[in-house]
Design a protein around this motif. Structure first.
Motif, PDB file in Angstrom:
ATOM      1  N   LEU A  79      45.176  25.988  45.056  1.00  9.83           N
ATOM      2  CA  LEU A  79      46.025  26.370  44.135  1.00  9.83           C
ATOM      3  C   LEU A  79      45.688  27.538  43.105  1.00  9.83           C
ATOM      4  N   LEU A  80      44.195  27.860  43.204  1.00  6.13           N
ATOM      5  CA  LEU A  80      43.891  28.718  42.556  1.00  6.13           C
ATOM      6  C   LEU A  80      43.100  29.612  43.657  1.00  6.13           C
ATOM      7  N   ARG A  81      42.574  30.957  43.100  1.00  7.96           N
ATOM      8  CA  ARG A  81      41.815  31.583  43.846  1.00  7.96           C
ATOM      9  C   ARG A  81      40.788  32.327  42.665  1.00  7.96           C
ATOM     10  N   SER A  82      39.539  32.569  42.900  1.00  7.00           N
ATOM     11  CA  SER A  82      38.686  33.089  42.088  1.00  7.00           C
ATOM     12  C   SER A  82      37.916  34.396  42.635  1.00  7.00           C
ATOM     13  N   SER A  83      37.336  35.283  41.758  1.00  2.68           N
ATOM     14  CA  SER A  83      36.765  36.384  41.898  1.00  2.68           C
ATOM     15  C   SER A  83      35.702  36.672  41.014  1.00  2.68           C
ATOM     16  N   TRP A  84      34.690  37.374  41.133  1.00  2.00           N
ATOM     17  CA  TRP A  84      33.651  37.816  40.276  1.00  2.00           C
ATOM     18  C   TRP A  84      34.071  38.953  39.626  1.00  2.00           C
ATOM     19  N   ASP A  85      33.881  39.174  38.121  1.00  2.96           N
ATOM     20  CA  ASP A  85      34.174  40.164  37.400  1.00  2.96           C
ATOM     21  C   ASP A  85      32.987  40.494  36.458  1.00  2.96           C
ATOM     22  N   SER A  86      32.558  41.779  36.330  1.00  9.85           N
ATOM     23  CA  SER A  86      31.612  42.180  35.563  1.00  9.85           C
ATOM     24  C   SER A  86      32.133  42.433  34.142  1.00  9.85           C
ATOM     25  N   ALA A  87      31.330  41.832  33.081  1.00 11.71           N
ATOM     26  CA  ALA A  87      31.666  42.271  31.955  1.00 11.71           C
ATOM     27  C   ALA A  87      30.269  42.719  31.120  1.00 11.71           C
ATOM     28  N   GLY A  88      29.999  44.163  31.193  1.00 18.18           N
ATOM     29  CA  GLY A  88      29.000  44.628  30.771  1.00 18.18           C
ATOM     30  C   GLY A  88      27.774  44.265  31.983  1.00 18.18           C
ATOM     31  N   GLU A  89      26.838  43.366  31.536  1.00 22.10           N
ATOM     32  CA  GLU A  89      25.795  43.191  32.361  1.00 22.10           C
ATOM     33  C   GLU A  89      26.171  41.573  32.857  1.00 22.10           C
ATOM     34  N   ARG A  90      26.972  40.939  32.306  1.00 22.57           N
ATOM     35  CA  ARG A  90      27.451  39.545  32.621  1.00 22.57           C
ATOM     36  C   ARG A  90      28.443  39.636  33.815  1.00 22.57           C
ATOM     37  N   LYS A  91      28.265  38.492  34.717  1.00 24.83           N
ATOM     38  CA  LYS A  91      29.364  38.316  35.475  1.00 24.83           C
ATOM     39  C   LYS A  91      30.093  36.922  35.114  1.00 24.83           C
ATOM     40  N   ARG A  92      31.371  37.077  35.404  1.00 27.25           N
ATOM     41  CA  ARG A  92      32.326  35.989  35.203  1.00 27.25           C
ATOM     42  C   ARG A  92      33.006  35.426  36.173  1.00 27.25           C
ATOM     43  N   ARG A  93      33.387  34.477  36.417  1.00 29.99           N
ATOM     44  CA  ARG A  93      34.376  34.059  37.673  1.00 29.99           C
ATOM     45  C   ARG A  93      35.773  34.122  37.002  1.00 29.99           C
ATOM     46  N   ARG A  94      36.684  34.844  37.525  1.00 27.27           N
ATOM     47  CA  ARG A  94      38.085  34.758  36.955  1.00 27.27           C
ATOM     48  C   ARG A  94      38.938  34.085  37.950  1.00 27.27           C
TER      49      ARG A  94
ATOM     50  N   ALA B 225      50.875  28.928  46.267  1.00 30.82           N
ATOM     51  CA  ALA B 225      50.815  27.439  46.189  1.00 30.82           C
ATOM     52  C   ALA B 225      50.670  26.975  44.793  1.00 30.82           C
ATOM     53  N   GLY B 226      49.800  27.513  43.901  1.00 33.93           N
ATOM     54  CA  GLY B 226      49.707  27.037  42.587  1.00 33.93           C
ATOM     55  C   GLY B 226      50.983  27.182  41.819  1.00 33.93           C
ATOM     56  N   ARG B 227      51.722  28.461  42.183  1.00 35.94           N
ATOM     57  CA  ARG B 227      52.928  28.688  41.565  1.00 35.94           C
ATOM     58  C   ARG B 227      54.026  27.638  41.699  1.00 35.94           C
ATOM     59  N   ARG B 228      54.039  27.155  42.963  1.00 34.20           N
ATOM     60  CA  ARG B 228      54.923  26.172  43.325  1.00 34.20           C
ATOM     61  C   ARG B 228      54.448  24.801  42.816  1.00 34.20           C
ATOM     62  N   ALA B 229      53.003  24.484  42.767  1.00 33.49           N
ATOM     63  CA  ALA B 229      52.676  23.368  41.942  1.00 33.49           C
ATOM     64  C   ALA B 229      52.948  23.221  40.603  1.00 33.49           C
ATOM     65  N   LEU B 230      53.041  24.434  39.752  1.00 34.87           N
ATOM     66  CA  LEU B 230      53.182  24.443  38.484  1.00 34.87           C
ATOM     67  C   LEU B 230      54.853  24.285  38.112  1.00 34.87           C
ATOM     68  N   ALA B 231      55.778  24.641  39.131  1.00 35.64           N
ATOM     69  CA  ALA B 231      56.997  24.399  38.957  1.00 35.64           C
ATOM     70  C   ALA B 231      57.157  23.058  39.252  1.00 35.64           C
ATOM     71  N   GLU B 232      56.744  22.414  40.110  1.00 39.71           N
ATOM     72  CA  GLU B 232      56.724  20.842  40.511  1.00 39.71           C
ATOM     73  C   GLU B 232      56.223  20.176  39.289  1.00 39.71           C
ATOM     74  N   GLU B 233      54.994  20.652  38.475  1.00 34.52           N
ATOM     75  CA  GLU B 233      54.436  20.040  37.242  1.00 34.52           C
ATOM     76  C   GLU B 233      55.431  19.907  36.193  1.00 34.52           C
ATOM     77  N   ARG B 234      56.090  21.012  35.865  1.00 32.96           N
ATOM     78  CA  ARG B 234      57.222  21.311  34.990  1.00 32.96           C
ATOM     79  C   ARG B 234      58.248  20.279  35.064  1.00 32.96           C
TER      80      ARG B 234
END
Length: 113
Positions: free
Chosen positions: A59-74, A80-89
């Motif tokens: 339902l999600l995918r992630s990638s690594w993003d750099s913010a200065g010297e820090r790496k964060r997962r986005r 499929a996540g968009r479809r699941a969100l519509a069903e959840e609503r």
């Protein structure tokens, strides 16, 4: 608001705040808090396992993003996540309508009071 109030709705909350675009974990927590006007405060120990589970289920995918010297997962929604969100609503609207019909003290048309 009680933490139990979120139970069963966490996936929908996370998917909804990711609908506009990718966010890293802390930004997701902040978005839920901001969109709920501070009523919902999610803990990192709850959010990160849920994000990992949602990614494992596609339902999600992630990638690594750099913010200065820090790496964060986005994280971002998949199709499929968009479809699941519509069903959840849809499920949420049916749930709140059913609960509202019980809690609302006003008489309903066609029912003897």
């Amino acid at each position: 608001m009680k933490a139990d109030a979120v139970r069963g709705h966490l996936d929908g909350l996370l998917l909804a705040v990711l609908e506009p675009g990718p966010l890293h974990g802390y930004a997701i927590i902040t978005a839920v808090q901001r969109r709920s006007a501070g009523a919902l405060e999610l803990r990192t120990g709850t959010v990160y396992p849920a994000l990992n589970r949602l990614e494992r289920t596609g339902l999600l995918r992630s990638s690594w993003d750099s913010a200065g010297e820090r790496k964060r997962r986005r994280y971002e929604l998949t199709d499929a996540g968009r479809r699941a969100l519509a069903e959840e609503r849809t499920a949420w609207q049916a749930f709140t309508a059913a609960i509202g019909s019980v809690l609302d003290p006003a008489p309903h048309p066609g029912h003897a009071g």
